[in-house]
Design an enzyme around this catalytic site. Sequence first.
Site, PDB file in Angstrom:
ATOM      1  CG  ASP A 189      -3.585   2.325  -2.174  1.00  0.00           C
ATOM      2  OD1 ASP A 189      -4.656   1.864  -2.624  1.00  0.00           O
ATOM      3  OD2 ASP A 189      -2.828   1.567  -1.552  1.00  0.00           O
ATOM      4  CD  GLU A 249      -6.955   0.255  -5.229  1.00  0.00           C
ATOM      5  OE1 GLU A 249      -6.066   0.102  -5.944  1.00  0.00           O
ATOM      6  OE2 GLU A 249      -7.078  -0.195  -3.871  1.00  0.00           O
ATOM      7  CG  ASP A 279      -0.079   1.224   1.569  1.00  0.00           C
ATOM      8  OD1 ASP A 279      -1.315   0.572   1.506  1.00  0.00           O
ATOM      9  OD2 ASP A 279       0.534   0.857   2.475  1.00  0.00           O
TER      10      ASP A 279
END
Length: 194
Positions: free
Chosen positions: A7, A68, A141
């Site tokens: 992330d 991501e 996160d």
Amino acid sequence: MRVLGVDPGLTRCGVGVVDGAPGRPLKMAGVGVVRTPADAEIGPRLLLVEQGIEAWLEEYRPDMVAVERVFAQHNVRTVMGTAQASAVAMLCATRRGIPVTLHTPSEVKAAVTGSGRADKAQVTAMVTRLLRLDAPPKPADAADALALAICHIWRGAAAGRIAAAVAKAPPARSAAAVVVRAAARPAVRQEHRP
């Protein structure tokens, strides 16, 4: 399959490693955050992200890396930092010959919760449940990185099988080729008798 989920972020870059396969129980191998000081210059911060990602790749040796996909936000500075951290993660994996896949936030949410509009609390709750963890991973996160890895195990594997099947399939005939072949055949005459 072992997947490292990333992330991306400059201040906090979530990382999570999940082992599993579609239809099999998932197991968390590791979770954490690569942190950089918000007041440091961009170059040293990116170097810290690179060193952190490299350490995770070295320790866990994943088969795949799921990152991501950066999406547009109103804050251009935040988008730039996220995109730069994302590029560092992709570069580290590619340098080692590890395949990288990008997943959108809504794709990850849908894979993990069943809804592409789920909020962070719902994603964290499902990650905790799916990985049979005693407590939710923190910060968010880290939970998002695990969700990325889960998404890739479930969706990425299916996409890979579909791509392999398409590659093996004979080339599709176009509608024009079918019409040309039909026109080239001699007409068959049928007689009707009363």
